[in-house]
Enzyme design. Structure first.
Site, short mmCIF file in Angstrom:
data_model
loop_
_atom_site.label_atom_id
_atom_site.label_comp_id
_atom_site.label_asym_id
_atom_site.label_seq_id
_atom_site.Cartn_x
_atom_site.Cartn_y
_atom_site.Cartn_z
CG HIS A 51 -6.71 -0.18 -1.39
ND1 HIS A 51 -6.88 -0.92 -0.25
CD2 HIS A 51 -7.72 -0.56 -2.21
CE1 HIS A 51 -7.95 -1.70 -0.38
NE2 HIS A 51 -8.47 -1.49 -1.56
CG HIS A 59 -4.43 -0.12 4.04
ND1 HIS A 59 -3.65 -0.94 3.25
CD2 HIS A 59 -5.50 0.21 3.28
CE1 HIS A 59 -4.23 -1.09 2.07
NE2 HIS A 59 -5.35 -0.40 2.06
CB CYS A 102 -0.99 -0.01 1.16
SG CYS A 102 -0.25 0.03 2.81
#
Length: 149
Positions: free
Chosen positions: A121, A109, A57
């Site tokens: 993502h 994240h 990510c």
């Protein structure tokens, strides 16, 4: 009068036959970042990856910002700390959206906001870069903050 019409006709022919001008359109930085993120959809997830061969990510966020000429830190947590905070209602394309997925309450994240409540993502091992919704119940529950470089 005939001379004027002939001169006007000649000017039109010359103008039409000249080489077109090269016009370069500069998109806003956020639009460039979001655009690069969209081109990576379908690329594989790879822990520690920061190239189209595989992304995690924060590697995806790093890559798309670098392509827009913006240097950012490597990890999601450091990206969140370095970014200028943006209210959720003020998010724009190219902003980063940060999440606390694990129960440790720290950012772990990140995604690249593309507008209309969506972000790009690299979700997890075994998946590919994809689009998700900030207001999806899962991401809404884990939303931490948004930021801009």
């Amino acid at each position: 009068m005939r001379l004027i019409r002939t001169a006007a006709f000649c000017l039109i022919l010359v103008a039409c036959s000249s080489q077109p001008q090269h016009i370069e359109i500069q998109l806003p930085q956020g639009a460039r970042i979001a655009g690069v993120a969209l081109t990576q959809i379908g690329e594989p997830y790879r822990y520690g990856g920061d190239s189209p061969e595989g992304f995690d990510c924060s590697g995806l966020a790093l890559f798309v910002h670098a392509r827009a000429g913006v240097s950012i830190p490597r990890t999601a947590e450091l990206q969140q700390r370095a970014a200028h905070a943006v209210k959720k209602v003020d998010m724009q394309a190219g902003d980063l959206v940060f999440f606390s997925i694990a129960k440790r309450r720290r950012v772990d994240h990140v995604g690249v906001y593309i507008g209309d409540g969506k972000f790009v993502h690299a979700p997890r091992a075994g998946s590919v870069v994809s689009i998700a919704y900030v207001e999806d119940p899962y991401f809404k529950r884990h939303f931490h903050s948004a930021g801009r470089f």
